[in-house]
Design an enzyme around this catalytic site. Structure first.
Site, PDB file in Angstrom:
ATOM      1  N   ASP A 121       0.735  -1.300   0.062  1.00  0.00           N
ATOM      2  CA  ASP A 121      -0.030   0.097   0.062  1.00  0.00           C
ATOM      3  C   ASP A 121       0.857   1.109   0.036  1.00  0.00           C
ATOM      4  OD1 ASP A 121      -2.216  -1.737   0.072  1.00  0.00           O
ATOM      5  OD2 ASP A 121      -2.903  -1.001   1.933  1.00  0.00           O
ATOM      6  N   GLU A 151      -4.968   4.493  -0.304  1.00  0.00           N
ATOM      7  CA  GLU A 151      -3.787   3.826   0.114  1.00  0.00           C
ATOM      8  C   GLU A 151      -2.954   4.653   1.398  1.00  0.00           C
ATOM      9  OE1 GLU A 151      -3.621   0.860  -0.983  1.00  0.00           O
ATOM     10  OE2 GLU A 151      -4.333   1.004  -3.110  1.00  0.00           O
ATOM     11  N   HIS A 154      -4.692   3.532   4.487  1.00  0.00           N
ATOM     12  CA  HIS A 154      -4.534   2.359   4.633  1.00  0.00           C
ATOM     13  C   HIS A 154      -3.348   2.038   5.347  1.00  0.00           C
ATOM     14  CE1 HIS A 154      -7.309   0.831   1.128  1.00  0.00           C
ATOM     15  NE2 HIS A 154      -7.741   1.394   2.014  1.00  0.00           N
ATOM     16  N   TYR A 158      -2.573   0.550   9.547  1.00  0.00           N
ATOM     17  CA  TYR A 158      -1.786  -0.526   9.580  1.00  0.00           C
ATOM     18  C   TYR A 158      -0.907  -0.068  11.058  1.00  0.00           C
ATOM     19  CZ  TYR A 158      -2.991  -2.398   5.254  1.00  0.00           C
ATOM     20  OH  TYR A 158      -3.621  -2.604   3.936  1.00  0.00           O
TER      21      TYR A 158
END
Length: 250
Positions: A121, A151, A154, A158
């Site tokens: 990503d 992205e 994302h 994480y």
């Protein structure tokens, strides 16, 4: 050998001046993309939808939501806006408890999936803007820009997940596990080299490879984060999705 997709015809044919040369990366084509790359300001661009092309068109770069040639972008755009969320909005208290009780093999799989996704990503958020420079259908570029933004979200998610479920030392080990794990490195290398080839060669064959690199069947199988179910990946509705205005956006 594979068959070329139907949108291959979107590429303009090479002129007699196109050719090949030998460079530091071996045999490479030249003079393909420089004339295809979007001009940022182009008052002489076409406004007739019949002349709009995915690649190699003459665009004004105006984002007109009411006149689109590629109808599929309308639903995609709405779905992407509905998919918007902020990582900190998601309660991970249950994930913290579940992670602590994962079996050794389950935790190994979970960590590797995260490491795989973190890298891809991050790479994708940098690669998509380069792809969009050669897309001359504005409705498609809108989708690419939304994807690039998501992205980035994302990647933030994480980090948020790892900060919540493990120690800083464990977090860093998972983040960079793809560099030392042979299996993860092979997968990331395959995709990363497709992107690098496009940046180095910039012709239609390498563009196609860059566009399809992440869609290989075996990549999709191992990059599916929903293989490990967590509260984080639950669908989240937004005010935008419920708005009446969405019906008229595209």
């Amino acid at each position: 050998m594979f068959s070329l997709p139907c949108w291959w015809s979107a590429f303009p044919r090479a002129s007699p001046h196109d050719g090949t040369r030998v460079g530091k990366h071996g045999l490479q084509s030249y003079n393909f993309f420089p004339k295809w790359q979007n001009e940022l300001f182009n008052p002489n661009g076409d406004t007739d939808l019949r002349l709009r092309r995915m690649i190699g068109g003459n665009t004004t770069n105006l984002n007109d939501f009411n006149n689109v040639k590629y109808d599929w972008t309308s639903n995609w755009y709405r779905q992407a806006m509905n998919n918007f969320w902020i990582p900190e909005e998601i309660n991970l208290s249950q994930d913290v408890k579940d992670y602590a009780h994962l079996e050794k093999a389950e935790r190994k799989a979970y960590d590797k999936i995260l490491s795989f996704l973190v890298f891809l990503d991050s790479l994708q958020s940098n690669n998509l803007p380069c792809i969009s420079e050669y897309i001359t259908a504005n409705e498609v570029n809108l989708c690419l820009h939304i994807q690039a933004f998501q992205e980035c979200v994302h990647s933030q998610s994480y980090s948020y997940m790892l900060d919540s479920i493990c120690s800083p030392e464990e977090r860093n080990a998972i983040l960079y596990q793809w560099k030392t794990d042979d299996h993860l490195l092979r997968r990331n290398t395959f995709i990363g080299e497709c992107y690098n080839e496009f940046h180095n060669h910039q012709d239609k064959m390498f563009l196609m490879k860059a566009l399809t690199a992440k869609n290989m069947k075996w990549v999709a199988l191992y990059s599916n984060a929903n293989m490990v179910k967590t509260d984080f990946f639950e669908a989240k509705s937004t005010a935008y999705a419920k708005s009446v205005a969405i019906e008229d956006d595209l």
